[in-house]
Design a protein around this motif. Structure first.
Motif, PDB file in Angstrom:
ATOM      1  N   GLY A 114       0.852  -1.173   0.000  1.00  0.00           N
ATOM      2  CA  GLY A 114       0.000   0.000   0.000  1.00  0.00           C
ATOM      3  C   GLY A 114       0.886   1.220   0.000  1.00  0.00           C
ATOM      4  N   VAL A 115       0.344   2.359   0.399  1.00  0.00           N
ATOM      5  CA  VAL A 115       1.183   3.548   0.547  1.00  0.00           C
ATOM      6  C   VAL A 115       0.985   4.127   1.942  1.00  0.00           C
ATOM      7  N   ASP A 116       1.983   4.875   2.416  1.00  0.00           N
ATOM      8  CA  ASP A 116       1.865   5.509   3.732  1.00  0.00           C
ATOM      9  C   ASP A 116       1.231   6.897   3.580  1.00  0.00           C
ATOM     10  N   ARG A 117       1.196   7.668   4.658  1.00  0.00           N
ATOM     11  CA  ARG A 117       0.487   8.959   4.611  1.00  0.00           C
ATOM     12  C   ARG A 117       1.226  10.012   3.788  1.00  0.00           C
ATOM     13  N   GLU A 118       2.473   9.725   3.419  1.00  0.00           N
ATOM     14  CA  GLU A 118       3.191  10.635   2.511  1.00  0.00           C
ATOM     15  C   GLU A 118       3.067  10.162   1.064  1.00  0.00           C
ATOM     16  N   GLY A 119       2.359   9.064   0.880  1.00  0.00           N
ATOM     17  CA  GLY A 119       2.192   8.526  -0.466  1.00  0.00           C
ATOM     18  C   GLY A 119       3.322   7.615  -0.896  1.00  0.00           C
ATOM     19  N   LYS A 120       4.237   7.331   0.026  1.00  0.00           N
ATOM     20  CA  LYS A 120       5.366   6.439  -0.301  1.00  0.00           C
ATOM     21  C   LYS A 120       4.916   4.988  -0.247  1.00  0.00           C
ATOM     22  N   PRO A 121       5.362   4.176  -1.214  1.00  0.00           N
ATOM     23  CA  PRO A 121       4.982   2.768  -1.216  1.00  0.00           C
ATOM     24  C   PRO A 121       5.465   2.050   0.041  1.00  0.00           C
ATOM     25  N   ARG A 122       4.606   1.190   0.552  1.00  0.00           N
ATOM     26  CA  ARG A 122       4.981   0.381   1.707  1.00  0.00           C
ATOM     27  C   ARG A 122       4.693  -1.069   1.414  1.00  0.00           C
ATOM     28  N   ARG A 123       5.639  -1.916   1.788  1.00  0.00           N
ATOM     29  CA  ARG A 123       5.491  -3.343   1.611  1.00  0.00           C
ATOM     30  C   ARG A 123       5.689  -3.941   2.987  1.00  0.00           C
ATOM     31  N   ILE A 124       4.673  -4.583   3.507  1.00  0.00           N
ATOM     32  CA  ILE A 124       4.735  -5.092   4.879  1.00  0.00           C
ATOM     33  C   ILE A 124       4.613  -6.608   4.889  1.00  0.00           C
ATOM     34  N   GLU A 125       5.619  -7.223   5.465  1.00  0.00           N
ATOM     35  CA  GLU A 125       5.546  -8.670   5.688  1.00  0.00           C
ATOM     36  C   GLU A 125       5.276  -8.861   7.161  1.00  0.00           C
ATOM     37  N   ALA A 126       4.164  -9.518   7.480  1.00  0.00           N
ATOM     38  CA  ALA A 126       3.826  -9.665   8.890  1.00  0.00           C
ATOM     39  C   ALA A 126       3.551 -11.121   9.213  1.00  0.00           C
ATOM     40  N   GLU A 127       3.777 -11.446  10.471  1.00  0.00           N
ATOM     41  CA  GLU A 127       3.600 -12.810  10.931  1.00  0.00           C
ATOM     42  C   GLU A 127       3.016 -12.769  12.339  1.00  0.00           C
ATOM     43  N   GLY A 128       2.125 -13.718  12.650  1.00  0.00           N
ATOM     44  CA  GLY A 128       1.567 -13.774  13.997  1.00  0.00           C
ATOM     45  C   GLY A 128       0.620 -12.606  14.278  1.00  0.00           C
ATOM     46  N   PHE A 129       0.746 -11.993  15.452  1.00  0.00           N
ATOM     47  CA  PHE A 129      -0.205 -10.959  15.861  1.00  0.00           C
ATOM     48  C   PHE A 129      -0.325  -9.783  14.875  1.00  0.00           C
ATOM     49  N   PRO A 130       0.789  -9.196  14.424  1.00  0.00           N
ATOM     50  CA  PRO A 130       0.643  -8.111  13.438  1.00  0.00           C
ATOM     51  C   PRO A 130      -0.076  -8.575  12.172  1.00  0.00           C
ATOM     52  N   ALA A 131       0.126  -9.817  11.777  1.00  0.00           N
ATOM     53  CA  ALA A 131      -0.553 -10.346  10.591  1.00  0.00           C
ATOM     54  C   ALA A 131      -2.062 -10.442  10.835  1.00  0.00           C
ATOM     55  N   ILE A 132      -2.434 -10.813  12.055  1.00  0.00           N
ATOM     56  CA  ILE A 132      -3.851 -10.910  12.421  1.00  0.00           C
ATOM     57  C   ILE A 132      -4.503  -9.531  12.377  1.00  0.00           C
ATOM     58  N   VAL A 133      -3.808  -8.550  12.963  1.00  0.00           N
ATOM     59  CA  VAL A 133      -4.345  -7.180  13.005  1.00  0.00           C
ATOM     60  C   VAL A 133      -4.541  -6.648  11.583  1.00  0.00           C
ATOM     61  N   LEU A 134      -3.552  -6.857  10.739  1.00  0.00           N
ATOM     62  CA  LEU A 134      -3.658  -6.391   9.351  1.00  0.00           C
ATOM     63  C   LEU A 134      -4.821  -7.052   8.612  1.00  0.00           C
ATOM     64  N   GLN A 135      -4.975  -8.348   8.790  1.00  0.00           N
ATOM     65  CA  GLN A 135      -6.079  -9.058   8.113  1.00  0.00           C
ATOM     66  C   GLN A 135      -7.426  -8.548   8.608  1.00  0.00           C
TER      67      GLN A 135
END
Ligand code: NI
Length: 169
Positions: A114-135
């Motif tokens: 996705g992109v962050d609040r400045e419009g910069k591309p963001r690529r997030i690899e998440a596992e476990g709890f952060p992955a749950i929150v994102l989903q």
């Protein structure tokens, strides 16, 4: 900054699929500020714009919310690129689904772009709890709630209980 009102189940607004953000302007930055204030005040670990009455593809999360450490993530127009494995999210809850928690099956690992609040591309690899929150938050952007991922019997019992409560108010 101000604390916004959170839209709660069974409000149909939560079912709306969101629209992509086309311009990151001052109004959007203000919304992000207000959402941040709202999430920390609740307190919650994540919040999607749809939960505060805006049908845009925007979410924020902080897996440390409620603790002293803070690490706010803002994600605009997120897309799930890959998911892998399975995990049970124990006692999952949602600010839009009051008085209810349940175990939910989720992917164990996730890759999101996705992109962050400045419009910069963001690529997030998440596992476990952060992955749950994102989903969970990305589900909100697609009009989906965590109770859609539990058995229909459990969901209907909850729905009945909450509708009865609303009637009594
Ligand atoms: Ni939620």
């Amino acid at each position: 900054m101000s604390v916004l009102q959170i839209v709660t189940f069974p409000d149909e607004f939560l079912r709306k699929p969101t629209k992509p953000v086309e311009e990151i302007d001052g109004a959007l930055q203000q919304l992000i500020e207000d959402m941040t204030e709202t999430m920390y005040a609740a307190p919650g670990v994540g919040l999607a714009a749809i939960q505060v009455g805006c049908d845009k593809s925007l979410l924020i999360y902080d897996i440390y919310a409620g603790e002293e450490k803070r690490e706010l993530n803002v994600l605009i127009n997120p897309q799930v690129i890959e998911c892998e494995g399975q995990i049970v999210s124990e006692n999952e809850g949602c600010l839009s689904v009051p008085e209810y928690r349940s175990d939910v099956k989720r992917s164990a690992k996730i890759l999101v772009e996705g992109v962050d609040r400045e419009g910069k591309p963001r690529r997030i690899e998440a596992e476990g709890f952060p992955a749950i929150v994102l989903q969970h938050e990305i589900d909100h952007l697609n009009g989906k709630l965590f109770i859609d991922r539990i058995s229909s019997l459990k969901r209907h019992l909850y729905e009945k209980r909450i509708k009865k409560k609303i009637k009594q108010q």
